[in-house]
Design an enzyme around this catalytic site. Structure first.
Site, PDB file in Angstrom:
ATOM      1  N   SER A 123      37.043  34.169  45.110  1.00 21.65           N
ATOM      2  CA  SER A 123      37.872  33.744  43.979  1.00 21.65           C
ATOM      3  C   SER A 123      37.411  32.404  43.418  1.00 21.65           C
ATOM      4  O   SER A 123      37.776  32.038  42.314  1.00 21.65           O
ATOM      5  CB  SER A 123      39.330  33.630  44.400  1.00 21.65           C
ATOM      6  OG  SER A 123      39.461  32.690  45.430  1.00 21.65           O
ATOM      7  N   HIS A 144      35.734  39.792  41.165  1.00 18.30           N
ATOM      8  CA  HIS A 144      36.967  39.162  41.630  1.00 18.30           C
ATOM      9  C   HIS A 144      38.194  39.966  41.206  1.00 18.30           C
ATOM     10  O   HIS A 144      38.608  39.935  40.052  1.00 18.30           O
ATOM     11  CB  HIS A 144      37.038  37.721  41.088  1.00 18.30           C
ATOM     12  CG  HIS A 144      38.258  36.993  41.524  1.00 18.30           C
ATOM     13  ND1 HIS A 144      38.876  36.046  40.759  1.00 18.30           N
ATOM     14  CD2 HIS A 144      38.998  37.074  42.659  1.00 18.30           C
ATOM     15  CE1 HIS A 144      39.939  35.571  41.396  1.00 18.30           C
ATOM     16  NE2 HIS A 144      40.033  36.187  42.547  1.00 18.30           N
ATOM     17  N   GLU A 156      37.442  40.010  37.358  1.00 23.53           N
ATOM     18  CA  GLU A 156      36.434  39.110  36.788  1.00 23.53           C
ATOM     19  C   GLU A 156      35.057  39.536  37.325  1.00 23.53           C
ATOM     20  O   GLU A 156      34.911  39.770  38.534  1.00 23.53           O
ATOM     21  CB  GLU A 156      36.715  37.655  37.180  1.00 23.53           C
ATOM     22  CG  GLU A 156      37.972  37.099  36.530  1.00 23.53           C
ATOM     23  CD  GLU A 156      38.290  35.666  36.972  1.00 23.53           C
ATOM     24  OE1 GLU A 156      38.708  34.883  36.132  1.00 23.53           O
ATOM     25  OE2 GLU A 156      38.135  35.346  38.168  1.00 23.53           O
ATOM     26  N   ASN A 195      41.529  31.548  38.072  1.00 26.55           N
ATOM     27  CA  ASN A 195      41.947  30.516  39.032  1.00 26.55           C
ATOM     28  C   ASN A 195      41.802  29.104  38.479  1.00 26.55           C
ATOM     29  O   ASN A 195      42.455  28.179  38.939  1.00 26.55           O
ATOM     30  CB  ASN A 195      41.200  30.655  40.357  1.00 26.55           C
ATOM     31  CG  ASN A 195      41.865  31.701  41.229  1.00 26.55           C
ATOM     32  OD1 ASN A 195      43.024  32.071  40.994  1.00 26.55           O
ATOM     33  ND2 ASN A 195      41.168  32.188  42.234  1.00 26.55           N
TER      34      ASN A 195
HETATM   35  N1  3HC Z   1      50.686  49.620  46.052  1.00 23.56           N
HETATM   36  C1  3HC Z   1      51.585  50.445  45.517  1.00 23.56           C
HETATM   37  N2  3HC Z   1      52.805  50.057  45.112  1.00 23.56           N
HETATM   38  C2  3HC Z   1      53.088  48.747  45.250  1.00 23.56           C
HETATM   39  C3  3HC Z   1      52.184  47.810  45.781  1.00 23.56           C
HETATM   40  C4  3HC Z   1      50.936  48.299  46.206  1.00 23.56           C
HETATM   41  N3  3HC Z   1      50.020  47.498  46.748  1.00 23.56           N
HETATM   42  N4  3HC Z   1      52.755  46.585  45.793  1.00 23.56           N
HETATM   43  C5  3HC Z   1      54.002  46.739  45.278  1.00 23.56           C
HETATM   44  N5  3HC Z   1      54.191  48.039  44.959  1.00 23.56           N
HETATM   45  C6  3HC Z   1      55.371  48.666  44.427  1.00 23.56           C
HETATM   46  C7  3HC Z   1      56.649  47.909  44.782  1.00 23.56           C
HETATM   47  O1  3HC Z   1      57.053  48.198  46.094  1.00 23.56           O
HETATM   48  C8  3HC Z   1      57.609  48.428  43.734  1.00 23.56           C
HETATM   49  O2  3HC Z   1      58.187  49.631  44.225  1.00 23.56           O
HETATM   50  P1  3HC Z   1      59.792  49.840  44.217  1.00 23.56           P
HETATM   51  O3  3HC Z   1      60.155  49.854  42.754  1.00 23.56           O
HETATM   52  O4  3HC Z   1      59.996  51.164  44.874  1.00 23.56           O
HETATM   53  O5  3HC Z   1      60.375  48.700  44.963  1.00 23.56           O
HETATM   54  C9  3HC Z   1      56.679  48.763  42.560  1.00 23.56           C
HETATM   55  O6  3HC Z   1      55.346  48.650  43.013  1.00 23.56           O
HETATM   56  C10 3HC Z   1      56.766  47.867  41.398  1.00 23.56           C
HETATM   57  O7  3HC Z   1      57.181  46.629  41.808  1.00 23.56           O
HETATM   58  P2  3HC Z   1      58.028  45.778  40.803  1.00 23.56           P
HETATM   59  O8  3HC Z   1      59.244  46.488  40.380  1.00 23.56           O
HETATM   60  O9  3HC Z   1      58.136  44.423  41.390  1.00 23.56           O
HETATM   61  O10 3HC Z   1      57.099  45.876  39.523  1.00 23.56           O
HETATM   62  P3  3HC Z   1      56.404  44.871  38.670  1.00 23.56           P
HETATM   63  O11 3HC Z   1      56.336  45.529  37.372  1.00 23.56           O
HETATM   64  O12 3HC Z   1      57.005  43.527  38.772  1.00 23.56           O
HETATM   65  O13 3HC Z   1      54.923  44.758  39.267  1.00 23.56           O
HETATM   66  C11 3HC Z   1      53.484  43.180  40.206  1.00 23.56           C
HETATM   67  C12 3HC Z   1      54.627  44.130  40.459  1.00 23.56           C
HETATM   68  C13 3HC Z   1      52.310  43.950  39.582  1.00 23.56           C
HETATM   69  C14 3HC Z   1      53.033  42.599  41.552  1.00 23.56           C
HETATM   70  C15 3HC Z   1      53.966  42.078  39.200  1.00 23.56           C
HETATM   71  O14 3HC Z   1      55.094  41.432  39.727  1.00 23.56           O
HETATM   72  C16 3HC Z   1      52.921  41.083  38.888  1.00 23.56           C
HETATM   73  O15 3HC Z   1      52.063  41.292  38.050  1.00 23.56           O
HETATM   74  N6  3HC Z   1      52.962  39.920  39.543  1.00 23.56           N
HETATM   75  C17 3HC Z   1      51.970  38.881  39.367  1.00 23.56           C
HETATM   76  C18 3HC Z   1      50.819  39.149  40.303  1.00 23.56           C
HETATM   77  C19 3HC Z   1      49.662  38.259  40.026  1.00 23.56           C
HETATM   78  O16 3HC Z   1      49.633  37.458  39.111  1.00 23.56           O
HETATM   79  N7  3HC Z   1      48.628  38.385  40.866  1.00 23.56           N
HETATM   80  C20 3HC Z   1      47.498  37.541  40.808  1.00 23.56           C
HETATM   81  C21 3HC Z   1      47.630  36.454  41.802  1.00 23.56           C
HETATM   82  S1  3HC Z   1      46.267  35.331  41.746  1.00 23.56           S
HETATM   83  C22 3HC Z   1      45.054  36.139  42.565  1.00 23.56           C
HETATM   84  O17 3HC Z   1      45.196  37.191  43.110  1.00 23.56           O
HETATM   85  C23 3HC Z   1      43.725  35.477  42.569  1.00 23.56           C
HETATM   86  C24 3HC Z   1      43.384  34.933  43.897  1.00 23.56           C
HETATM   87  O18 3HC Z   1      42.019  34.698  43.878  1.00 23.56           O
HETATM   88  C25 3HC Z   1      44.106  33.643  44.178  1.00 23.56           C
END
Ligand code: 3HC
Length: 296
Positions: A123, A144, A156, A195
């Site tokens: 990352s 990424h 990315e 990031n």
């Molecule tokens: N596989 C399948 N289903 C999954 C899952 C997975 N890995 N993780 C969660 N789900 C499920 C949940 O359990 C939920 O099911 P439920 O309704 O039965 O409880 C369903 O997906 C949807 O969850 P939400 O209702 O919370 O739905 P959202 O629309 O909010 O989506 C999310 C969830 C996509 C995680 C959203 O909250 C999101 O986009 N969050 C931000 C995440 C983000 O920004 N990530 C990047 C972080 S930075 C990074 O990774 C870089 C690193 O280098 C630091």
């Protein structure tokens, strides 16, 4: 090299990112080997993949038969030599530590076949520097993914200084084939694009909280969720991502370019006391149970 020559993929590291990348690759039809240093890590990763696929079945994104076929395409293997046999594309997702990467790539180089292309899910670490640790810097690229890889649409793609154009084309095509949107990061700078924005954002949120007489974190999180339509609050997302991941990215980015980030000591303090977020039950917020229910 071209995308059509990629059939078998080996993912190194079965943590949050590794198991997710293995799953999305298998969902795109690839045969995948998931490799880690202990069988118990692989067992946990395969359980998580099973859970994720069953969620998708529950939400009618997949049939049970498809989920079973996808699961069967992923083979967990501890032995590195065996894991690399016949692999067309290696995707490395081991922890973010250049010394560890150095060790891993030295081992990989001793077993990988000449045809194997290398990609790293780093990352923040520089691709050019990592590529130079290997026997094939021209066929090395950054891929990424974001957490959780199963749901996040962006990847990315970061060429290093010596990555050749056909490798870039292959990587862009691969990302699309696994159903994601690639963004080409033309400059191999620490933190790439996302990031570079996300990590400073976490620190600025802590400065903001402190400046406003310790305004509750929920106030800041609510503001970004309800006024800016962020899917999660900044403190929530930091806990979800892991304070270890954030702290290591901070150190890396700050050491390479001290202008891009103002590290807040609170992030280091949470890291030092192993309050790493959801995975340890405490980060900025506190959590309980295996569904990480927030308790404050
Ligand atoms: N596989 C399948 N289903 C999954 C899952 C997975 N890995 N993780 C969660 N789900 C499920 C949940 O359990 C939920 O099911 P439920 O309704 O039965 O409880 C369903 O997906 C949807 O969850 P939400 O209702 O919370 O739905 P959202 O629309 O909010 O989506 C999310 C969830 C996509 C995680 C959203 O909250 C999101 O986009 N969050 C931000 C995440 C983000 O920004 N990530 C990047 C972080 S930075 C990074 O990774 C870089 C690193 O280098 C630091």
């Amino acid at each position: 090299m071209s995308l059509s020559t990629i059939n078998k993929i080996t993912v190194l590291g079965s943590g949050v990112m590794g198991h997710g990348i293995a799953q999305v690759s298998a969902m795109a039809g690839y045969n995948v080997v998931l490799r880690d240093i202990e069988q118990s890590f692989l067992d946990k990763a395969m359980e998580k993949i099973k859970w994720s696929l069953s969620k998708m079945v529950e939400k009618q994104k997949l049939s049970q038969a498809d989920a079973d076929r996808i699961f069967a395409r992923i083979t967990p293997i501890v032995d590195l030599k065996q894991a690399l046999k016949g692999t067309d594309l290696l995707i490395e997702a081991v922890p973010e530590d250049m010394n560890l990467k150095k060790k891993v790539y030295a081992e990989v180089d001793s077993f990988a076949e000449a045809k194997t292309l290398y990609a790293s899910n780093t990352s923040t670490l520089p691709i050019t520097e990592m590529a130079a640790l290997t026997s094939r810097p021209d066929r090395f690229i950054g891929l990424h993914f974001f957490n959780p890889p199963q749901l996040m649409p962006l990847v990315e793609v970061i060429p290093g200084g010596r990555t050749n154009q056909s490798m870039v084309d292959m990587a862009m095509g691969f990302v699309q084939k696994v159903g994601k949107q690639p963004v080409l990061c033309k400059k191999d700078v620490a933190g790439f694009i996302v990031n570079r924005v996300f990590i400073p954002l976490v620190h600025e949120a802590v400065y903001c909280q402190e400046r406003d007489n310790n305004v509750p974190m929920t106030t800041i999180d609510s503001a970004v969720k309800f006024k800016m339509a962020f899917p999660m609050g900044i403190f929530e997302l930091a806990d979800y991502t892991g304070l270890d991941v954030i702290h290591k990215a901070t150190v890396e980015m700050h050491s390479r370019d001290s202008k891009v980030i103002r590290p807040h000591p609170k992030v280091k303090q949470l890291f030092d006391e192993k309050s790493l977020g959801q995975k340890t039950g405490k980060g900025f917020y506190e959590y309980k149970g295996d569904k990480y229910e927030r308790i404050n």
